[in-house]
Write an enzyme that holds these catalytic residues in place. Structure first.
Site, PDB file in Angstrom:
ATOM      1  N   LYS A  77       0.869  -1.174   0.000  1.00 47.07           N
ATOM      2  CA  LYS A  77       0.000   0.000   0.000  1.00 47.07           C
ATOM      3  C   LYS A  77       0.907   1.226   0.000  1.00 47.07           C
ATOM      4  O   LYS A  77       1.825   1.318   0.813  1.00 47.07           O
ATOM      5  CB  LYS A  77      -0.904   0.033   1.232  1.00 47.07           C
ATOM      6  N   ARG A 121     -10.231  -2.000   7.309  1.00 50.47           N
ATOM      7  CA  ARG A 121      -9.303  -3.021   7.825  1.00 50.47           C
ATOM      8  C   ARG A 121      -8.808  -2.650   9.215  1.00 50.47           C
ATOM      9  O   ARG A 121      -8.501  -3.520  10.030  1.00 50.47           O
ATOM     10  CB  ARG A 121      -8.175  -3.303   6.841  1.00 50.47           C
ATOM     11  N   GLN A 149     -11.836   7.768  11.787  1.00 53.29           N
ATOM     12  CA  GLN A 149     -11.705   6.328  12.053  1.00 53.29           C
ATOM     13  C   GLN A 149     -12.655   5.862  13.154  1.00 53.29           C
ATOM     14  O   GLN A 149     -13.101   4.710  13.151  1.00 53.29           O
ATOM     15  CB  GLN A 149     -10.269   5.982  12.476  1.00 53.29           C
ATOM     16  N   SER A 209      -5.072  10.906  17.310  1.00 51.42           N
ATOM     17  CA  SER A 209      -3.724  11.201  16.815  1.00 51.42           C
ATOM     18  C   SER A 209      -2.905  11.877  17.915  1.00 51.42           C
ATOM     19  O   SER A 209      -2.149  12.799  17.658  1.00 51.42           O
ATOM     20  CB  SER A 209      -3.801  12.053  15.555  1.00 51.42           C
ATOM     21  N   MET A 229      -5.638   1.884  18.893  1.00 47.30           N
ATOM     22  CA  MET A 229      -5.535   1.844  17.433  1.00 47.30           C
ATOM     23  C   MET A 229      -4.912   3.094  16.815  1.00 47.30           C
ATOM     24  O   MET A 229      -4.597   3.110  15.633  1.00 47.30           O
ATOM     25  CB  MET A 229      -6.936   1.661  16.828  1.00 47.30           C
ATOM     26  N   GLY A 230      -4.728   4.155  17.602  1.00 45.49           N
ATOM     27  CA  GLY A 230      -4.287   5.421  17.009  1.00 45.49           C
ATOM     28  C   GLY A 230      -2.783   5.530  16.817  1.00 45.49           C
ATOM     29  O   GLY A 230      -2.323   6.266  15.944  1.00 45.49           O
ATOM     30  N   THR A 231      -2.016   4.818  17.644  1.00 40.67           N
ATOM     31  CA  THR A 231      -0.564   5.001  17.622  1.00 40.67           C
ATOM     32  C   THR A 231       0.077   4.120  16.555  1.00 40.67           C
ATOM     33  O   THR A 231       0.152   2.907  16.710  1.00 40.67           O
ATOM     34  CB  THR A 231       0.016   4.706  19.024  1.00 40.67           C
ATOM     35  N   ASP A 232       0.493   4.781  15.475  1.00 41.79           N
ATOM     36  CA  ASP A 232       1.072   4.039  14.350  1.00 41.79           C
ATOM     37  C   ASP A 232       2.358   4.703  13.861  1.00 41.79           C
ATOM     38  O   ASP A 232       2.803   4.456  12.742  1.00 41.79           O
ATOM     39  CB  ASP A 232       0.044   3.934  13.210  1.00 41.79           C
TER      40      ASP A 232
HETATM   41  P1  NAD Z   1      -9.057  12.428  12.561  1.00 46.95           P
HETATM   42  O1  NAD Z   1      -8.207  13.605  12.258  1.00 46.95           O
HETATM   43  O2  NAD Z   1     -10.349  12.262  11.858  1.00 46.95           O
HETATM   44  O3  NAD Z   1      -9.375  12.415  14.146  1.00 46.95           O
HETATM   45  C1  NAD Z   1      -8.344  12.635  15.087  1.00 46.95           C
HETATM   46  C2  NAD Z   1      -8.807  12.282  16.474  1.00 46.95           C
HETATM   47  O4  NAD Z   1      -7.720  12.491  17.393  1.00 46.95           O
HETATM   48  C3  NAD Z   1      -9.948  13.169  16.967  1.00 46.95           C
HETATM   49  O5  NAD Z   1     -10.730  12.420  17.886  1.00 46.95           O
HETATM   50  C4  NAD Z   1      -9.206  14.286  17.701  1.00 46.95           C
HETATM   51  O6  NAD Z   1      -9.999  14.937  18.651  1.00 46.95           O
HETATM   52  C5  NAD Z   1      -8.093  13.488  18.351  1.00 46.95           C
HETATM   53  N1  NAD Z   1      -6.914  14.291  18.669  1.00 46.95           N
HETATM   54  C6  NAD Z   1      -6.265  15.141  17.836  1.00 46.95           C
HETATM   55  N2  NAD Z   1      -5.204  15.663  18.476  1.00 46.95           N
HETATM   56  C7  NAD Z   1      -5.193  15.121  19.734  1.00 46.95           C
HETATM   57  C8  NAD Z   1      -4.350  15.260  20.860  1.00 46.95           C
HETATM   58  N3  NAD Z   1      -3.286  16.060  20.829  1.00 46.95           N
HETATM   59  N4  NAD Z   1      -4.642  14.547  21.960  1.00 46.95           N
HETATM   60  C9  NAD Z   1      -5.714  13.713  22.005  1.00 46.95           C
HETATM   61  N5  NAD Z   1      -6.545  13.540  20.951  1.00 46.95           N
HETATM   62  C10 NAD Z   1      -6.284  14.239  19.850  1.00 46.95           C
HETATM   63  O7  NAD Z   1      -8.098  11.171  12.381  1.00 46.95           O
HETATM   64  P2  NAD Z   1      -8.508   9.663  12.101  1.00 46.95           P
HETATM   65  O8  NAD Z   1      -8.508   9.408  10.644  1.00 46.95           O
HETATM   66  O9  NAD Z   1      -9.713   9.320  12.897  1.00 46.95           O
HETATM   67  O10 NAD Z   1      -7.219   8.897  12.671  1.00 46.95           O
HETATM   68  C11 NAD Z   1      -7.023   8.786  14.065  1.00 46.95           C
HETATM   69  C12 NAD Z   1      -5.672   8.140  14.316  1.00 46.95           C
HETATM   70  O11 NAD Z   1      -5.698   6.790  13.853  1.00 46.95           O
HETATM   71  C13 NAD Z   1      -4.491   8.800  13.603  1.00 46.95           C
HETATM   72  O12 NAD Z   1      -3.423   8.903  14.521  1.00 46.95           O
HETATM   73  C14 NAD Z   1      -4.139   7.832  12.499  1.00 46.95           C
HETATM   74  O13 NAD Z   1      -2.792   7.888  12.130  1.00 46.95           O
HETATM   75  C15 NAD Z   1      -4.483   6.522  13.183  1.00 46.95           C
HETATM   76  N6  NAD Z   1      -4.695   5.377  12.286  1.00 46.95           N
HETATM   77  C16 NAD Z   1      -4.212   4.166  12.690  1.00 46.95           C
HETATM   78  C17 NAD Z   1      -4.385   3.052  11.874  1.00 46.95           C
HETATM   79  C18 NAD Z   1      -3.882   1.708  12.322  1.00 46.95           C
HETATM   80  O14 NAD Z   1      -3.899   0.771  11.530  1.00 46.95           O
HETATM   81  N7  NAD Z   1      -3.486   1.554  13.549  1.00 46.95           N
HETATM   82  C19 NAD Z   1      -5.052   3.194  10.648  1.00 46.95           C
HETATM   83  C20 NAD Z   1      -5.566   4.432  10.280  1.00 46.95           C
HETATM   84  C21 NAD Z   1      -5.391   5.524  11.114  1.00 46.95           C
END
Ligand code: NAD
Length: 331
Positions: A77, A121, A149, A209, A229-232
């Site tokens: 990807k 996914r 997400q 994020s 799931m957010g920490t990547d």
């Molecule tokens: P988004 O921009 O739509 O949403 C971001 C979210 O994080 C919101 O809830 C926002 O309020 C919060 N946020 C932003 N800054 C913050 C901070 N400093 N402290 C606490 N919360 C904070 O983004 P998204 O598309 O929903 O993606 C969210 C996260 O998931 C991203 O970090 C992205 O990289 C990650 N992600 C991980 C995978 C995986 O496979 N693990 C896949 C896709 C996305």
């Protein structure tokens, strides 16, 4: 999942606009569960992730690839994050495309839009973890994060358990209506809560994020399952490292978990060793017992692996080809 029976002299193109009609949450769940199992069995492997700042449009660009020998799926990807897309172009900020190759000849086989597939996914991964690690009596789902997400995460999670209520917290409260809307859509009551009230959740999904921990160990009750799931990326962090020390930690890919996942911080501060991080696939395969008591805290560190993308993309190509919905280009 199997290799797609297509002609090696043809390139199959499935554009982003066609994906919603070709994929379901169930198909995504099945593909991700199968590939996690294959990874733990050693028949599928991910390649090291490349992530680079482009120095253009503030974009982060990279590749996630892998090879599933049993499934006959090879590819990558390519994509990343263009932070100004929405404002400047009306496009979503995450942009990606999946490329599949014939593992026998190396010829390109398919090009598939990866944006919706990434969300599906990722949501499938946490719901696979809920199925295999959460307490069977889990009734309250806690959501931390309310962005793009998070909505996919909630829809998938409620299909993996018998939840009766959703509680949510977000650093930016103005985004909480996103969670309320999806909870209503899936027929569950929603309550916005303070972080300490997450102690009332049986399963907690974190999908933000964030670069500093918000959920602390004291906010989590015994017996909870967490899907972080957010920490990547290196430097991101959603939960206190002490929480990982209290939990039995599982992940998609150990190498990613300890370097770019949530476990990077607990490993860095000596609270966790690499050997303490287990593959979720081993639980699926029955070679790890998974949850062993009602009071155990289980934590899935979902870092997102290339094989997840390839698995769902291969399923889409197969469906598109069968239904005659793919664009076929001679090579
Ligand atoms: P988004 O921009 O739509 O949403 C971001 C979210 O994080 C919101 O809830 C926002 O309020 C919060 N946020 C932003 N800054 C913050 C901070 N400093 N402290 C606490 N919360 C904070 O983004 P998204 O598309 O929903 O993606 C969210 C996260 O998931 C991203 O970090 C992205 O990289 C990650 N992600 C991980 C995978 C995986 O496979 N693990 C896949 C896709 C996305």
């Amino acid at each position: 999942m199997g290799s797609t029976p297509i002609n090696t002299h043809e390139l199959v193109i499935v554009p982003e606009s066609a994906i919603p009609d070709l994929v379901t949450r169930k198909a995504s769940f099945d593909a991700v569960e199968a590939v996690f199992a294959a990874m733990a069995a050693g028949s599928a492997c991910n390649f090291p992730v490349v992530r680079e700042m482009l120095g253009h449009e503030d974009a982060l660009y990279g590749f996630k690839g892998g090879f599933d020998r049993a499934g006959g799926v090879l590819g990558l990807k390519a994509g990343g994050y263009w932070p100004h897309n929405l404002d400047r172009r009306g496009l979503i900020n995450h942009q990606s495309t999946v490329f599949l190759f014939d593992p026998d000849s190396g010829r390109v086989k398919a090009m598939v839009g990866g944006n919706l597939l990434t969300a599906l996914r990722t949501a499938a991964a946490s719901s696979v973890s809920i199925k295999h690690l959460a307490h069977k009596d889990a009734r309250v789902l806690g959501m931390i994060g309310a962005g793009h997400q998070a909505t996919f995460q909630m829809r998938a999670a409620v299909e993996a358990g018998a939840f009766e209520k959703v509680i949510g917290w977000n650093m930016h409260p103005e985004m909480l209506p996103n969670l309320a809307r999806v909870a209503k859509e899936v027929g569950l009551p929603f309550e916005a809560v303070d972080l300490p009230d997450m102690a009332g959740a049986d399963v907690i999904i974190t999908i933000t994020s964030s670069f500093a921990p918000t959920l602390l160990a004291e906010h989590v009750s015994p017996g909870t399952h967490l899907a972080c799931m957010g920490t990547d990326t290196k430097g991101k962090q959603e939960v206190e490292a002490a929480l990982l020390a209290r939990a039995t930690v599982f992940t998609d890919e150990v190498a990613q978990s300890i370097s770019i996942g949530e476990a990077q911080h607990a490993i860095g501060s000596g609270l966790l060793a690499k050997g303490d991080v287990h593959q979720l696939g081993a639980v699926i395969n029955g070679t790890h017992p998974g949850r062993q008591s009602a009071d155990e805290i289980t934590l899935f560190d979902g870092t997102g692996v290339g094989l997840q993308d390839l698995a769902v993309a291969a399923a889409v190509v197969e469906t598109a080809t069968k239904r005659g919905m793919a664009v076929i280009v001679p090579l």
